[in-house]
Design a protein around this motif. Structure first.
Motif, PDB file in Angstrom:
ATOM      1  N   THR A  16      23.970  44.905  29.475  1.00 11.97           N
ATOM      2  CA  THR A  16      24.721  44.248  28.405  1.00 11.97           C
ATOM      3  C   THR A  16      25.466  43.056  28.986  1.00 11.97           C
ATOM      4  O   THR A  16      26.279  43.232  29.910  1.00 11.97           O
ATOM      5  CB  THR A  16      25.742  45.220  27.777  1.00 11.97           C
ATOM      6  N   PRO A  17      25.180  41.829  28.507  1.00 13.20           N
ATOM      7  CA  PRO A  17      25.890  40.658  29.034  1.00 13.20           C
ATOM      8  C   PRO A  17      27.401  40.841  28.946  1.00 13.20           C
ATOM      9  O   PRO A  17      27.934  41.359  27.963  1.00 13.20           O
ATOM     10  CB  PRO A  17      25.421  39.520  28.115  1.00 13.20           C
ATOM     11  N   ALA A  18      28.108  40.415  30.012  1.00  9.54           N
ATOM     12  CA  ALA A  18      29.561  40.607  30.077  1.00  9.54           C
ATOM     13  C   ALA A  18      30.250  39.380  30.649  1.00  9.54           C
ATOM     14  O   ALA A  18      31.149  39.482  31.495  1.00  9.54           O
ATOM     15  CB  ALA A  18      29.889  41.850  30.897  1.00  9.54           C
ATOM     16  N   GLY A  19      29.817  38.213  30.205  1.00  8.60           N
ATOM     17  CA  GLY A  19      30.482  36.981  30.627  1.00  8.60           C
ATOM     18  C   GLY A  19      30.113  36.554  32.034  1.00  8.60           C
ATOM     19  O   GLY A  19      29.005  36.806  32.512  1.00  8.60           O
ATOM     20  N   ASN A  20      31.070  35.946  32.715  1.00  8.13           N
ATOM     21  CA  ASN A  20      30.847  35.409  34.054  1.00  8.13           C
ATOM     22  C   ASN A  20      31.790  36.033  35.075  1.00  8.13           C
ATOM     23  O   ASN A  20      32.870  36.521  34.730  1.00  8.13           O
ATOM     24  CB  ASN A  20      31.060  33.889  34.069  1.00  8.13           C
ATOM     25  N   PHE A  21      31.359  36.000  36.318  1.00  5.55           N
ATOM     26  CA  PHE A  21      32.215  36.346  37.447  1.00  5.55           C
ATOM     27  C   PHE A  21      32.533  35.050  38.175  1.00  5.55           C
ATOM     28  O   PHE A  21      31.630  34.366  38.674  1.00  5.55           O
ATOM     29  CB  PHE A  21      31.498  37.318  38.385  1.00  5.55           C
ATOM     30  N   ASP A  22      33.810  34.690  38.213  1.00  8.96           N
ATOM     31  CA  ASP A  22      34.236  33.438  38.840  1.00  8.96           C
ATOM     32  C   ASP A  22      35.033  33.714  40.108  1.00  8.96           C
ATOM     33  O   ASP A  22      35.843  34.652  40.163  1.00  8.96           O
ATOM     34  CB  ASP A  22      35.114  32.627  37.876  1.00  8.96           C
ATOM     35  N   GLU A  23      34.799  32.889  41.113  1.00  8.82           N
ATOM     36  CA  GLU A  23      35.583  32.959  42.345  1.00  8.82           C
ATOM     37  C   GLU A  23      35.708  31.554  42.916  1.00  8.82           C
ATOM     38  O   GLU A  23      34.923  30.653  42.579  1.00  8.82           O
ATOM     39  CB  GLU A  23      34.929  33.907  43.358  1.00  8.82           C
ATOM     40  N   VAL A  24      36.684  31.368  43.775  1.00 12.27           N
ATOM     41  CA  VAL A  24      36.916  30.059  44.376  1.00 12.27           C
ATOM     42  C   VAL A  24      35.928  29.845  45.521  1.00 12.27           C
ATOM     43  O   VAL A  24      35.741  30.733  46.369  1.00 12.27           O
ATOM     44  CB  VAL A  24      38.362  29.941  44.896  1.00 12.27           C
ATOM     45  N   MET A  25      35.271  28.684  45.525  1.00 11.13           N
ATOM     46  CA  MET A  25      34.377  28.366  46.637  1.00 11.13           C
ATOM     47  C   MET A  25      35.208  28.128  47.893  1.00 11.13           C
ATOM     48  O   MET A  25      36.080  27.252  47.934  1.00 11.13           O
ATOM     49  CB  MET A  25      33.553  27.114  46.307  1.00 11.13           C
ATOM     50  N   GLY A  34      24.641  58.043  32.423  1.00 13.80           N
ATOM     51  CA  GLY A  34      25.905  57.524  31.913  1.00 13.80           C
ATOM     52  C   GLY A  34      26.669  56.646  32.874  1.00 13.80           C
ATOM     53  O   GLY A  34      27.686  56.059  32.498  1.00 13.80           O
ATOM     54  N   ASN A  35      26.213  56.528  34.129  1.00 11.23           N
ATOM     55  CA  ASN A  35      26.895  55.682  35.103  1.00 11.23           C
ATOM     56  C   ASN A  35      26.810  54.219  34.665  1.00 11.23           C
ATOM     57  O   ASN A  35      25.728  53.687  34.460  1.00 11.23           O
ATOM     58  CB  ASN A  35      26.269  55.858  36.487  1.00 11.23           C
ATOM     59  N   GLU A  36      27.960  53.582  34.513  1.00 10.90           N
ATOM     60  CA  GLU A  36      28.042  52.166  34.158  1.00 10.90           C
ATOM     61  C   GLU A  36      28.653  51.382  35.309  1.00 10.90           C
ATOM     62  O   GLU A  36      29.622  51.823  35.922  1.00 10.90           O
ATOM     63  CB  GLU A  36      28.896  51.963  32.901  1.00 10.90           C
ATOM     64  N   HIS A  37      28.102  50.230  35.590  1.00  7.59           N
ATOM     65  CA  HIS A  37      28.600  49.403  36.674  1.00  7.59           C
ATOM     66  C   HIS A  37      28.223  47.950  36.398  1.00  7.59           C
ATOM     67  O   HIS A  37      27.282  47.669  35.653  1.00  7.59           O
ATOM     68  CB  HIS A  37      28.017  49.857  38.019  1.00  7.59           C
ATOM     69  N   VAL A  38      28.943  47.041  37.016  1.00 10.35           N
ATOM     70  CA  VAL A  38      28.702  45.611  36.828  1.00 10.35           C
ATOM     71  C   VAL A  38      27.697  45.111  37.861  1.00 10.35           C
ATOM     72  O   VAL A  38      27.787  45.452  39.046  1.00 10.35           O
ATOM     73  CB  VAL A  38      30.022  44.822  36.945  1.00 10.35           C
ATOM     74  N   VAL A  39      26.744  44.309  37.403  1.00  8.87           N
ATOM     75  CA  VAL A  39      25.818  43.633  38.307  1.00  8.87           C
ATOM     76  C   VAL A  39      25.936  42.128  38.074  1.00  8.87           C
ATOM     77  O   VAL A  39      26.250  41.682  36.969  1.00  8.87           O
ATOM     78  CB  VAL A  39      24.352  44.103  38.107  1.00  8.87           C
ATOM     79  N   LEU A  40      25.680  41.364  39.126  1.00  7.43           N
ATOM     80  CA  LEU A  40      25.786  39.909  39.055  1.00  7.43           C
ATOM     81  C   LEU A  40      24.420  39.265  39.244  1.00  7.43           C
ATOM     82  O   LEU A  40      23.549  39.815  39.918  1.00  7.43           O
ATOM     83  CB  LEU A  40      26.754  39.394  40.128  1.00  7.43           C
TER      84      LEU A  40
END
Length: 278
Positions: free
Chosen positions: A146-155, A190-196
């Motif tokens: 399920t799309p969940a926006g973006n993951f942002d970090e400082v370069m 049922g395990n849910e986790h974020v992938v990039l």
């Protein structure tokens, strides 16, 4: 003479105390919990570079890999787990063994290099695993994302090794915003986790892997920046990991620092202290 005797006894007692402390620490580290620093970004955003956690060794029981590897190059000390517990190697079994579950975040010993890795358990023995267009398939069925926006970090350089992140929004200059797309993946248990996701690459399109009995298939949550079971060991990947190579399960982050050293208190991530690992 009495003063010298007392001084000698004090030295002996100090040495004994140090030895006992080391023995107790060694037993604790071998049987219960092993400290682990996250050195790379292969498990973002679940685990960030500089996270510190204890690995629960009781979760899966014990094998030769449960013995600690101690390496201190400065003093020439290099004691491998096989040097201490190698007599237990070879049968792919465990003492008081427990079965890992799909979705567990596991620390394991690389089957060839012997280095400790941390990845998410994706494939169980007998599973057919494939990645098509960046989507994981298990036994012929797509694992929902399920799309969940973006993951942002400082370069910028991260951790003691000064690693720089890979970005999905093209070349990013120092101090700029490095972006990856983010999705929530859900396993059938049922395990849910974020992938990039960074972009299309070879590891997003794989053949079908049949996981052998007594082995497991691992992938990093930062899917495009992880050397894992999708790559064979001969190509610098992990391949299939034997049951006996599992060290333990990562349950909770204890401490986290975004700086080059944990002493840089202004870089501590207090919001990650004691955070559960999902």
């Amino acid at each position: 003479m009495a003063t010298k005797a007392k001084s000698g006894n004090a030295i002996v007692e100090t040495i004994k105390t140090i030895v006992y402390a080391l023995l107790i620490a060694g037993v604790f580290r071998t049987l219960f919990f092993q400290p682990f620093w996250i050195p790379s970004g292969s498990m973002k955003e679940t685990l960030l570079i500089g996270d510190f956690l204890f690995v629960n060794k009781m979760a899966y029981g014990y094998s030769y890999a449960s013995c600690p590897t101690v390496s201190i190059p400065v003093v020439g000390l290099n004691v491998d787990a096989e040097d201490v517990c190698g007599f237990l190697d070879g049968d792919n079994t465990r003492l008081f063994g427990g079965d890992p579950e799909r979705g567990d975040v596991v620390v394991f010993r690389h089957p060839v290099s012997g280095r400790d890795y941390i990845k998410r358990l994706v494939g169980l023995p007998g599973d057919r695993v494939q990645v098509k267009d960046g989507i994981l398939y298990l036994n012929g069925k797509m694992v929902p994302q399920t799309p969940a926006g973006n993951f942002d970090e400082v370069m910028g350089r991260q951790g003691p090794q000064g690693l720089t992140p890979r970005c999905g929004n093209g070349p990013v200059g120092e101090g700029g915003t490095c972006t990856k797309t983010r999705a929530v993946e859900t396993f059938d248990n049922g395990n849910e986790h974020v992938v990039l996701n960074i972009g299309s690459q070879a590891s997003d399109h794989t053949p079908v892997y049949l996981v052998p009995e007594g082995h497991y298939f691992f992938m990093g949550d930062n899917r495009d920046n992880s050397a894992d079971s999708r790559l064979p060991q001969a190509a610098g990947g992990v391949g299939f990991v034997p049951y006996e190579n599992l060290i333990g399960r990562a349950d909770r982050i204890m401490f986290s620092s975004a700086g080059r050293s944990m002493l840089y208190f202004w870089t501590w991530r207090s919001d990650r202290f004691f955070k559960g690992v999902n």
